[in-house]
Design an enzyme around this catalytic site. Structure first.
Site, PDB file in Angstrom:
ATOM      1  N   SER A  81       0.643  -1.090   0.024  1.00  0.00           N
ATOM      2  CA  SER A  81       0.136  -0.016   0.003  1.00  0.00           C
ATOM      3  C   SER A  81       0.816   1.349  -0.140  1.00  0.00           C
ATOM      4  CB  SER A  81      -0.879  -0.035   1.161  1.00  0.00           C
ATOM      5  OG  SER A  81      -0.125   0.449   2.337  1.00  0.00           O
ATOM      6  N   LYS A 105       1.611   4.185   7.553  1.00  0.00           N
ATOM      7  CA  LYS A 105       0.932   4.862   6.571  1.00  0.00           C
ATOM      8  C   LYS A 105       1.362   6.437   6.632  1.00  0.00           C
ATOM      9  CE  LYS A 105      -2.049   2.043   5.017  1.00  0.00           C
ATOM     10  NZ  LYS A 105      -1.079   0.844   5.436  1.00  0.00           N
TER      11      LYS A 105
END
Length: 221
Positions: free
Chosen positions: A142, A180
């Site tokens: 991701s 993230k």
């Protein structure tokens, strides 16, 4: 000898690697060369690879390495450095530092926090500064558009806060940990992926704790 389009593409890839550390996408290459389809880019990439100017890195999205340049471009590849979009380099020389390798961290769907103090990793000392640091192995895709790939080792500086836009180790609900980009949206906290296949997740401020900030990356080929 390279064709004009091969030369243009090699120069574009090398400049992008030098400035960002991330290979351009096939769509970006197509637009840069004013081609109508990505099939033309595939042919140019194959031609450059066969001539020994670039190398495709296996099992990694958007991963190209410039291995050499034509003499009229300087003759020496400038773009064969791999680094995500933060200040610092994934390559270093001289003294090394030993960091605890605490386990795997998801760069995709969050996984349970894993702490394993039995392993260590040696990294260039230039990648870490003052303060406490540790390393984690990335699992998932991701964060590929930030130059962070499955299997990479990320170097984390321990901290409990980070600036808006930083890539952080975030602990969610005291049970899940993920890598993230941190965005503050009013009273909420957003954890953004760097891959359009993943959605941004938004939490209340009491559900997310910053456990560290990304400061470096090590990749084994």
């Amino acid at each position: 000898m390279l064709t004009r389009k091969q030369y243009e593409l090699l120069n574009f890839i090398n400049d992008r690697l030098e400035s960002t550390g991330v290979s351009p996408s096939f769509d970006e290459m197509k637009d840069a060369l004013n081609l109508k389809s990505k099939s033309g880019i595939h042919r140019l990439i194959t031609g450059l690879e066969e001539r020994g100017f670039i190398r495709r890195l296996p099992h990694r999205a958007r991963a190209l390495e410039v291995t050499r340049l034509p003499e009229n471009m300087g003759g020496q590849a400038r773009g064969n450095v791999v680094r995500p979009d933060f200040k610092g380099s994934a390559a270093g020389a001289g003294e090394s530092a030993t960091l605890p390798l605490l386990g795997r961290i998801a760069a995709g769907t969050p996984i349970e926090a894993l702490r394993d103090n039995s392993n260590e990793v040696d990294v260039p000392a230039s990648l870490v500064g003052s303060g406490n640091h540790y390393a984690l192995t990335v699992e998932g895709d991701s964060m590929v558009d930030a130059g962070i790939f499955d299997g990479d080792t990320v170097l984390i500086k321990s901290c409990d806060t980070a600036e808006n836009g930083a890539i952080v180790v975030a602990l969610i609900d005291n049970s899940e940990v993920t890598l993230k980009r941190l965005r503050r949206k009013g009273a909420s906290i957003a954890l953004e992926a760097a891959n359009p296949a993943y959605e941004t997740r938004i939490f209340g401020p009491d559900r997310v704790k910053v456990q560290g900030r990304l400061v470096g990356l090590v990749r084994a080929y």
